[in-house]
Design a protein around this motif. Structure first.
Motif, PDB file in Angstrom:
ATOM      1  N   SER A  30       0.851  -1.183   0.000  1.00  0.00           N
ATOM      2  CA  SER A  30       0.000   0.000   0.000  1.00  0.00           C
ATOM      3  C   SER A  30       0.889   1.236   0.000  1.00  0.00           C
ATOM      4  CB  SER A  30      -0.914   0.007   1.232  1.00  0.00           C
ATOM      5  OG  SER A  30      -1.814   1.095   1.174  1.00  0.00           O
ATOM      6  N   GLY A  31       0.252   2.382  -0.216  1.00  0.00           N
ATOM      7  CA  GLY A  31       1.030   3.610  -0.235  1.00  0.00           C
ATOM      8  C   GLY A  31       0.180   4.816   0.100  1.00  0.00           C
ATOM      9  N   ALA A  32       0.833   5.891   0.496  1.00  0.00           N
ATOM     10  CA  ALA A  32       0.177   7.169   0.756  1.00  0.00           C
ATOM     11  C   ALA A  32       1.031   8.243   0.098  1.00  0.00           C
ATOM     12  CB  ALA A  32       0.027   7.401   2.249  1.00  0.00           C
ATOM     13  N   GLU A  33       0.758   9.499   0.405  1.00  0.00           N
ATOM     14  CA  GLU A  33       1.457  10.585  -0.278  1.00  0.00           C
ATOM     15  C   GLU A  33       2.965  10.544  -0.080  1.00  0.00           C
ATOM     16  OE1 GLU A  33      -0.262  14.317   0.736  1.00  0.00           O
ATOM     17  OE2 GLU A  33      -1.868  14.101  -0.746  1.00  0.00           O
ATOM     18  N   ASP A  34       3.412  10.117   1.089  1.00  0.00           N
ATOM     19  CA  ASP A  34       4.856  10.186   1.352  1.00  0.00           C
ATOM     20  C   ASP A  34       5.430   8.932   2.013  1.00  0.00           C
ATOM     21  OD1 ASP A  34       3.618  10.525   3.760  1.00  0.00           O
ATOM     22  OD2 ASP A  34       4.779  12.273   4.373  1.00  0.00           O
ATOM     23  N   TYR A  35       4.707   7.815   1.967  1.00  0.00           N
ATOM     24  CA  TYR A  35       5.292   6.593   2.521  1.00  0.00           C
ATOM     25  C   TYR A  35       4.693   5.347   1.878  1.00  0.00           C
ATOM     26  CZ  TYR A  35       1.120   6.444   5.554  1.00  0.00           C
ATOM     27  OH  TYR A  35      -0.165   6.421   6.024  1.00  0.00           O
ATOM     28  N   LEU A  36       5.379   4.231   2.051  1.00  0.00           N
ATOM     29  CA  LEU A  36       4.961   2.933   1.529  1.00  0.00           C
ATOM     30  C   LEU A  36       4.756   1.964   2.684  1.00  0.00           C
ATOM     31  CD1 LEU A  36       7.560   2.792  -1.364  1.00  0.00           C
ATOM     32  CD2 LEU A  36       5.083   2.972  -1.677  1.00  0.00           C
ATOM     33  N   ILE A  37       3.896   0.977   2.479  1.00  0.00           N
ATOM     34  CA  ILE A  37       3.581   0.004   3.526  1.00  0.00           C
ATOM     35  C   ILE A  37       3.809  -1.409   3.014  1.00  0.00           C
ATOM     36  CG2 ILE A  37       1.790  -0.900   5.056  1.00  0.00           C
ATOM     37  CD1 ILE A  37       0.410   1.852   4.825  1.00  0.00           C
ATOM     38  N   LYS A  38       4.464  -2.215   3.831  1.00  0.00           N
ATOM     39  CA  LYS A  38       4.678  -3.627   3.493  1.00  0.00           C
ATOM     40  C   LYS A  38       4.706  -4.438   4.776  1.00  0.00           C
ATOM     41  CE  LYS A  38       7.322  -6.519   0.338  1.00  0.00           C
ATOM     42  NZ  LYS A  38       8.401  -6.546  -0.663  1.00  0.00           N
ATOM     43  N   ASP A  39       3.939  -5.530   4.767  1.00  0.00           N
ATOM     44  CA  ASP A  39       3.872  -6.421   5.932  1.00  0.00           C
ATOM     45  C   ASP A  39       3.503  -5.655   7.211  1.00  0.00           C
ATOM     46  OD1 ASP A  39       4.609  -8.570   4.301  1.00  0.00           O
ATOM     47  OD2 ASP A  39       6.748  -8.194   4.655  1.00  0.00           O
ATOM     48  N   GLY A  40       2.611  -4.686   7.047  1.00  0.00           N
ATOM     49  CA  GLY A  40       2.136  -3.927   8.201  1.00  0.00           C
ATOM     50  C   GLY A  40       3.071  -2.848   8.694  1.00  0.00           C
ATOM     51  N   LYS A  41       4.229  -2.674   8.055  1.00  0.00           N
ATOM     52  CA  LYS A  41       5.192  -1.655   8.458  1.00  0.00           C
ATOM     53  C   LYS A  41       5.230  -0.514   7.435  1.00  0.00           C
ATOM     54  CE  LYS A  41       8.189  -4.881  10.961  1.00  0.00           C
ATOM     55  NZ  LYS A  41       9.555  -5.446  11.063  1.00  0.00           N
ATOM     56  N   SER A  42       5.357   0.713   7.919  1.00  0.00           N
ATOM     57  CA  SER A  42       5.376   1.897   7.063  1.00  0.00           C
ATOM     58  C   SER A  42       6.809   2.384   6.863  1.00  0.00           C
ATOM     59  CB  SER A  42       4.530   3.021   7.678  1.00  0.00           C
ATOM     60  OG  SER A  42       3.192   2.616   7.816  1.00  0.00           O
ATOM     61  N   TYR A  43       7.122   2.729   5.618  1.00  0.00           N
ATOM     62  CA  TYR A  43       8.466   3.189   5.280  1.00  0.00           C
ATOM     63  C   TYR A  43       8.382   4.552   4.584  1.00  0.00           C
ATOM     64  CZ  TYR A  43       9.622  -1.718   6.106  1.00  0.00           C
ATOM     65  OH  TYR A  43       9.766  -2.957   6.668  1.00  0.00           O
ATOM     66  N   LYS A  44       9.174   5.485   5.070  1.00  0.00           N
ATOM     67  CA  LYS A  44       9.194   6.833   4.510  1.00  0.00           C
ATOM     68  C   LYS A  44      10.459   7.034   3.681  1.00  0.00           C
ATOM     69  CE  LYS A  44       8.330  11.606   6.043  1.00  0.00           C
ATOM     70  NZ  LYS A  44       6.961  11.741   5.546  1.00  0.00           N
ATOM     71  N   LEU A  45      10.330   7.725   2.544  1.00  0.00           N
ATOM     72  CA  LEU A  45      11.508   7.997   1.714  1.00  0.00           C
ATOM     73  C   LEU A  45      12.243   9.217   2.238  1.00  0.00           C
ATOM     74  CD1 LEU A  45       9.652   6.366  -0.467  1.00  0.00           C
ATOM     75  CD2 LEU A  45      11.198   7.432  -2.101  1.00  0.00           C
ATOM     76  N   ASN A  46      13.573   9.114   2.322  1.00  0.00           N
ATOM     77  CA  ASN A  46      14.363  10.295   2.660  1.00  0.00           C
ATOM     78  C   ASN A  46      14.781  11.005   1.371  1.00  0.00           C
ATOM     79  OD1 ASN A  46      16.593   8.902   1.568  1.00  0.00           O
ATOM     80  ND2 ASN A  46      17.264   8.178   3.585  1.00  0.00           N
ATOM     81  N   LYS A  47      15.530  12.083   1.486  1.00  0.00           N
ATOM     82  CA  LYS A  47      15.903  12.878   0.315  1.00  0.00           C
ATOM     83  C   LYS A  47      16.878  12.153  -0.609  1.00  0.00           C
ATOM     84  CE  LYS A  47      14.995  17.402   2.336  1.00  0.00           C
ATOM     85  NZ  LYS A  47      15.521  18.741   2.683  1.00  0.00           N
ATOM     86  N   GLN A  48      17.460  11.095  -0.119  1.00  0.00           N
ATOM     87  CA  GLN A  48      18.376  10.296  -0.947  1.00  0.00           C
ATOM     88  C   GLN A  48      17.639   9.157  -1.664  1.00  0.00           C
ATOM     89  OE1 GLN A  48      19.304  11.189   2.414  1.00  0.00           O
ATOM     90  NE2 GLN A  48      20.242  12.932   1.344  1.00  0.00           N
ATOM     91  N   GLY A  49      16.333   9.073  -1.455  1.00  0.00           N
ATOM     92  CA  GLY A  49      15.549   8.024  -2.099  1.00  0.00           C
ATOM     93  C   GLY A  49      15.639   6.684  -1.422  1.00  0.00           C
ATOM     94  N   LYS A  50      16.076   6.684  -0.172  1.00  0.00           N
ATOM     95  CA  LYS A  50      16.180   5.456   0.600  1.00  0.00           C
ATOM     96  C   LYS A  50      14.999   5.366   1.564  1.00  0.00           C
ATOM     97  CE  LYS A  50      20.166   4.538  -1.267  1.00  0.00           C
ATOM     98  NZ  LYS A  50      20.314   3.437  -2.257  1.00  0.00           N
ATOM     99  N   LEU A  51      14.524   4.147   1.791  1.00  0.00           N
ATOM    100  CA  LEU A  51      13.408   3.938   2.681  1.00  0.00           C
ATOM    101  C   LEU A  51      13.876   3.803   4.132  1.00  0.00           C
ATOM    102  CD1 LEU A  51      11.278   1.446   0.563  1.00  0.00           C
ATOM    103  CD2 LEU A  51      10.711   3.806   1.103  1.00  0.00           C
ATOM    104  N   GLU A  52      13.151   4.494   5.015  1.00  0.00           N
ATOM    105  CA  GLU A  52      13.432   4.422   6.435  1.00  0.00           C
ATOM    106  C   GLU A  52      12.150   4.013   7.156  1.00  0.00           C
ATOM    107  OE1 GLU A  52      14.728   8.318   7.410  1.00  0.00           O
ATOM    108  OE2 GLU A  52      16.731   8.070   6.525  1.00  0.00           O
ATOM    109  N   LEU A  53      12.269   3.151   8.141  1.00  0.00           N
ATOM    110  CA  LEU A  53      11.097   2.733   8.902  1.00  0.00           C
ATOM    111  C   LEU A  53      10.439   3.932   9.554  1.00  0.00           C
ATOM    112  CD1 LEU A  53       9.511   0.187   9.759  1.00  0.00           C
ATOM    113  CD2 LEU A  53      10.927   0.125  11.826  1.00  0.00           C
ATOM    114  N   LYS A  54       9.152   4.093   9.286  1.00  0.00           N
ATOM    115  CA  LYS A  54       8.416   5.259   9.796  1.00  0.00           C
ATOM    116  C   LYS A  54       8.043   5.040  11.251  1.00  0.00           C
ATOM    117  CE  LYS A  54       4.538   8.240   8.405  1.00  0.00           C
ATOM    118  NZ  LYS A  54       3.409   8.016   9.315  1.00  0.00           N
ATOM    119  N   GLN A  55       8.376   6.012  12.068  1.00  0.00           N
ATOM    120  CA  GLN A  55       8.078   5.921  13.497  1.00  0.00           C
ATOM    121  C   GLN A  55       6.661   6.434  13.747  1.00  0.00           C
ATOM    122  OE1 GLN A  55      10.231   4.459  15.534  1.00  0.00           O
ATOM    123  NE2 GLN A  55      11.689   4.220  13.849  1.00  0.00           N
ATOM    124  N   ASN A  56       5.847   5.663  14.399  1.00  0.00           N
ATOM    125  CA  ASN A  56       4.467   6.054  14.703  1.00  0.00           C
ATOM    126  C   ASN A  56       4.411   6.934  15.962  1.00  0.00           C
ATOM    127  OD1 ASN A  56       3.434   4.574  12.532  1.00  0.00           O
ATOM    128  ND2 ASN A  56       3.415   2.685  13.745  1.00  0.00           N
TER     129      ASN A  56
END
Length: 205
Positions: free
Chosen positions: A179-205
């Motif tokens: 799944s996805g939203a405006e600024d993050y992606l979701i996989k296996d129930g975990k949300s990942y946010k893209l940083n300015k380098q285009g790398k995914l970081e685990l999104k802190q709730n």
């Protein structure tokens, strides 16, 4: 002597900018209190260039190279150039045109979504089933093989697989996320946010 040269350069620069601004068209309403949708464009001298009412509605206050308008014979919002040539349809899920983010906005062609700029240039050819506007980090989240949903205007597409592109339209994160939203992606129930380098970081709730 140097001061005079600098002043001259500044005056030339200012005059060039004034002329450039004078080349724009400006929105006007013949009777705003009666009907704010009936509007047109005048030049910097107040001369009418596009009569009020020619377009059912106008969304661009200062018409430089392109303007967003409604057309009488087509549904949706469209971009026109200074010769009033129709350039492309603007992506719109409510009443107005898409937001301009990172200098780009979404356009629609044959049911696919891409991006254009305010010069009227298509920057990323329409090829995505769905894609969110570009975010501050310079990336946009897109979806493949999703299902359109009318239940939530903020999440118009559900299911499918999600990934991310950069401002050149290059896929930096393949569409493998659930799944996805405006600024993050979701996989296996975990949300990942893209940083300015285009790398995914685990999104802190």
């Amino acid at each position: 002597m140097k001061t005079n040269i600098i002043i001259t350069i500044l005056l030339v620069f200012i005059s060039i900018n004034i002329c450039a601004q004078d080349n724009k068209l400006y929105i006007y309403w013949p009777d705003f209190d009666k009907d704010e949708t009936i509007c047109g464009y005048v030049d910097s001298n107040g001369e009418i260039v596009i009569p009020a009412g020619k377009y059912p509605n106008i969304f661009t206050a200062e018409f430089d190279k392109i303007a967003f308008v409604l057309l009488k014979d087509k549904k949706g919002v469209y971009a026109i150039d200074r010769s009033e040539k129709i350039l492309f349809q603007i992506c719109s899920f409510e009443f107005g045109p898409d937001i301009i983010s990172n200098g780009l906005f979404r356009i629609i062609e044959n049911g696919k979504i891409g991006f254009a700029n305010m010069n009227g240039e298509i920057v990323i050819k329409p090829r995505f089933q769905f894609v969110y506007p570009f975010q501050e980090n310079g990336f946009a989240i897109f979806c493949e093989n999703g299902t359109w949903s009318m239940l939530d205007k903020y999440i118009p597409v559900i299911k499918g697989k999600w990934g991310a592109i950069n401002r050149q339209g290059v896929i930096v994160i393949p569409a493998t996320y659930d799944s996805g939203a405006e600024d993050y992606l979701i996989k296996d129930g975990k949300s990942y946010k893209l940083n300015k380098q285009g790398k995914l970081e685990l999104k802190q709730n």
